[in-house]
Write an enzyme that holds these catalytic residues in place. Structure first.
Site, PDB file in Angstrom:
ATOM      1  N   ASP A 143      56.897 -12.642 -97.538  1.00 28.87           N
ATOM      2  CA  ASP A 143      56.373 -11.654 -98.493  1.00 28.87           C
ATOM      3  C   ASP A 143      55.464 -12.253 -99.555  1.00 28.87           C
ATOM      4  O   ASP A 143      54.702 -11.518-100.189  1.00 28.87           O
ATOM      5  CB  ASP A 143      57.532 -10.946 -99.206  1.00 28.87           C
ATOM      6  N   MET A 185      55.240  -5.977 -92.916  1.00 27.57           N
ATOM      7  CA  MET A 185      56.329  -6.229 -93.854  1.00 27.57           C
ATOM      8  C   MET A 185      55.783  -6.679 -95.211  1.00 27.57           C
ATOM      9  O   MET A 185      54.572  -6.641 -95.442  1.00 27.57           O
ATOM     10  CB  MET A 185      57.268  -7.289 -93.280  1.00 27.57           C
TER      11      MET A 185
HETATM   12  O1  F6P Z   1      61.828 -10.723 -96.971  1.00 28.48           O
HETATM   13  C1  F6P Z   1      61.379 -10.869 -95.666  1.00 28.48           C
HETATM   14  C2  F6P Z   1      61.511  -9.554 -94.925  1.00 28.48           C
HETATM   15  O2  F6P Z   1      60.982  -9.720 -93.640  1.00 28.48           O
HETATM   16  C3  F6P Z   1      60.827  -8.397 -95.601  1.00 28.48           C
HETATM   17  O3  F6P Z   1      59.425  -8.439 -95.452  1.00 28.48           O
HETATM   18  C4  F6P Z   1      61.497  -7.255 -94.888  1.00 28.48           C
HETATM   19  O4  F6P Z   1      61.413  -6.047 -95.624  1.00 28.48           O
HETATM   20  C5  F6P Z   1      62.937  -7.741 -94.825  1.00 28.48           C
HETATM   21  O5  F6P Z   1      62.873  -9.168 -94.818  1.00 28.48           O
HETATM   22  C6  F6P Z   1      63.701  -7.294 -93.607  1.00 28.48           C
HETATM   23  O6  F6P Z   1      65.034  -7.734 -93.833  1.00 28.48           O
HETATM   24  P1  F6P Z   1      66.085  -7.880 -92.602  1.00 28.48           P
HETATM   25  O7  F6P Z   1      65.702  -9.117 -91.850  1.00 28.48           O
HETATM   26  O8  F6P Z   1      67.411  -8.024 -93.300  1.00 28.48           O
HETATM   27  O9  F6P Z   1      65.950  -6.634 -91.774  1.00 28.48           O
END
Ligand code: F6P
Length: 362
Positions: A143, A185
């Protein structure tokens, strides 16, 4: 230390990303080869530290890791050791397990803990530092929303992946005279969408920092159509939000919109209705988190991994290893914990995008 070799602990927390193994490799090689330290790797982030699941890492363990995606230590996303959900007599309760962490670090005789993670991981490290744990943080996530460093490990590779996807969408959008939405993302910040949108030639970029007006997006698309461009590429950050008062009633997504979840489905349905152009959605999802790190991320990971061990050797604890203007610079954990580095809406990147004719829906 009674003559024993100094020991440091490491863990990877939060969402995984390309570059994690590269940074583990840099830490282990520097610790062993340069300082003669032992390195204890805890599995699955702070969960492994609470449950004392660990592995002493050797040079053999990290051999050939530089270009491998993921993390050999494993990770857990959104695990908070200060509020661990435990099952007591069939009832779920929250427990503060930080004392267990302190006990395990002492039991291993670990002098310093290097935590590689996003804001949540770094904030937990900061809270542990207030309890006397010597912590060094390395900023990681796709991010790029961590203050105190220009770029986080994983971000550049994610931008490369999203840009490649946008490149591929151009030809099919033009062939079918369609609106193509690519959802990327980025959580609360729009860095992935902004940088891949510029690099991938998106016509419209929607980011959380600039709430959009769906009618203004439609106007941009129809203006392109009047100028002979009856297709448009829209790069949407998963955190994009409509501007107050501009929301349209939710539309049940028509069958023909091939989308799964995410903000783009609704935006696509509304745009199809407003522009009468066929619309398709691609949610890039976890492709942005997988695969091998780009050369830039391998270099960044190596620089930050080496720096973190140097900081431990120099006793520079309770700081994050960051790079600003290509210079290594440590920053106090308290200046990073619980914060988020958002896209500056009047910053240079937004300005150059607008110069290129990109609309942010505002
Ligand atoms: O923080 C990294 C990230 O990929 C974000 O961009 C995304 O919203 C989130 O993690 C997704 O989280 P998880 O892997 O818990 O679904």
């Amino acid at each position: 230390m009674n003559g024993q070799r100094k020991r440091i602990g490491i863990l990877t927390g939060g969402g995984d990303c390309p570059g994690l193994n590269s940074v583990i490799r840099a830490i282990v090689k520097t610790a062993i080869n340069i300082y003669g330290y032992e390195v204890i790797g805890f599995n699955d982030g702070y969960l492994g530290l609470v449950n004392n699941r660990f592995k002493k890492l050797t040079l053999t363990d990290v051999s050939g890791l530089l270009d491998k995606g993921g993390t050999i230590l494993g990770t857990t996303d959104s695990f908070d050791p200060f509020n661990m959900v435990v099952d007591i007599d069939g009832e779920k309760q929250e427990r503060d397990m930080s004392d267990r962490i302190i006990y395990n670090l002492k039991m291993h005789d670990i002098e310093g803990l290097i935590v590689i993670g996003g804001i949540n991981t770094i904030t937990t490290g900061y809270k542990l530092s207030l309890m006397g744990v010597r912590v060094i943080a390395i900023p990681k996530n796709i991010d790029n929303d961590i203050p105190g460093t220009d770029t986080t490990i994983g971000f550049i590779t994610a931008v490369n992946t999203a840009t490649e996807a946008l490149d591929k969408l151009h030809s099919t959008a033009e062939s079918h005279h369609r609106l193509m939405l690519l959802e990327v993302m980025g959580r609360r910040a729009g860095w992935v969408a902004l940088e891949s949108g510029i690099a991938g030639g998106a016509d419209i970029i929607l980011i959380p920092e600039i709430p959009y007006d769906i009618n203004k997006i439609a106007r941009k698309i129809l203006e392109r159509k009047r100028n002979g461009k009856n297709f448009s590429i829209i790069c949407v950050s998963e955190g994009a939000v409509p501007a107050e008062g501009t929301e349209l009633p939710d539309i049940i997504c028509p069958e023909q919109i091939k989308s799964v979840y995410g903000v783009s489905s609704q935006i696509a349905a509304q745009l199809e209705k407003l522009t009468h152009l066929e619309t398709r959605v691609t949610v890039l999802g976890y492709l942005q988190r997988g695969g091998e790190p780009s050369p830039s991320d391998r270099l960044l990971s190596t620089r930050l991994g080496v720096e973190a061990v140097n900081m431990a050797a120099e006793g520079k604890y309770n700081k994050m290893a960051g790079i600003i203007n290509n210079e290594l610079c440590p920053i106090d954990l308290e200046k990073v914990a619980n914060k988020c580095k958002h896209v500056p809406v009047d910053g240079e990147l937004v300005r150059i995008a607008r110069n290129m004719g990109v609309s942010f829906g505002d």
